[in-house]
Scaffold this motif. Structure first.
Motif, mmCIF file in Angstrom:
data_model
loop_
_atom_site.group_PDB
_atom_site.id
_atom_site.type_symbol
_atom_site.label_atom_id
_atom_site.label_comp_id
_atom_site.label_asym_id
_atom_site.label_seq_id
_atom_site.Cartn_x
_atom_site.Cartn_y
_atom_site.Cartn_z
ATOM 1 N N ARG A 1 1.959 2.015 -3.402
ATOM 2 C CA ARG A 1 0.860 2.440 -4.272
ATOM 3 C C ARG A 1 0.479 3.903 -4.065
ATOM 4 N N PHE A 2 0.538 4.412 -2.830
ATOM 5 C CA PHE A 2 -0.029 5.743 -2.619
ATOM 6 C C PHE A 2 0.964 6.852 -2.270
ATOM 7 N N SER B 1 0.825 -1.211 0.000
ATOM 8 C CA SER B 1 0.000 0.000 0.000
ATOM 9 C C SER B 1 0.861 1.264 0.000
ATOM 10 N N ARG C 1 5.584 7.415 -7.104
ATOM 11 C CA ARG C 1 4.700 7.736 -8.230
ATOM 12 C C ARG C 1 5.236 7.195 -9.554
#
Length: 136
Positions: free
Chosen positions: A38-39, A35, A44
């Motif tokens: 991913r965030f 996670s 990015r």
């Protein structure tokens, strides 16, 4: 293992080392690594399909003689200084994933702090913010 790690790979190595330092890689820690990649904005432009191969490369390195020391040095060489506190924060995030910080994890954080030449006040602030975020 690649000859040189990207900053993305170095950050993943830190998270994998934190997860593996107590000899078990708990599912909640592995989920947290996924996670975070991913965030978080730092990941990015990371190719997500590289996550599992990078984690495997780190695990293989850790299995070797003096694996932890070598992995820490590889990370130190790969990270630009501006990301040293980010690496520490990611390690704290993974350690906090199961809501229990073990002695091995504390020792790893100390090793990471020293290897990345982070000051104790910065590390204490990162740790305190994790306590606030993960409070039940």
């Amino acid at each position: 293992m690649p000859d040189h790690l990207s900053h993305h790979e170095a950050l993943i190595y830190v998270m994998v080392m934190m997860s593996a330092v107590d000899k078990t890689m708990a599912d909640d820690e592995l989920e947290r690594i996924g996670s975070l990649t991913r965030f978080l904005p730092i990941f990015r432009d990371f190719a997500r399909e590289r996550l599992i191969p990078t984690a495997r490369d780190c695990a293989a390195l850790l299995d070797g003689a003096e694996g932890l020391d070598i992995a820490l040095e590889v990370v130190r060489e790969a990270l630009p200084a501006r990301l040293n506190d980010t690496a520490y924060a990611l390690a704290v995030e993974v350690a906090a994933a199961d809501h229990a910080i073990r002695n091995e994890e504390i020792r790893f954080l100390q090793l990471l702090r020293d290897r990345l030449d982070l000051d104790k006040l910065t590390c204490a602030a990162i740790e305190r913010s994790a306590i606030a975020r993960f409070r039940k």
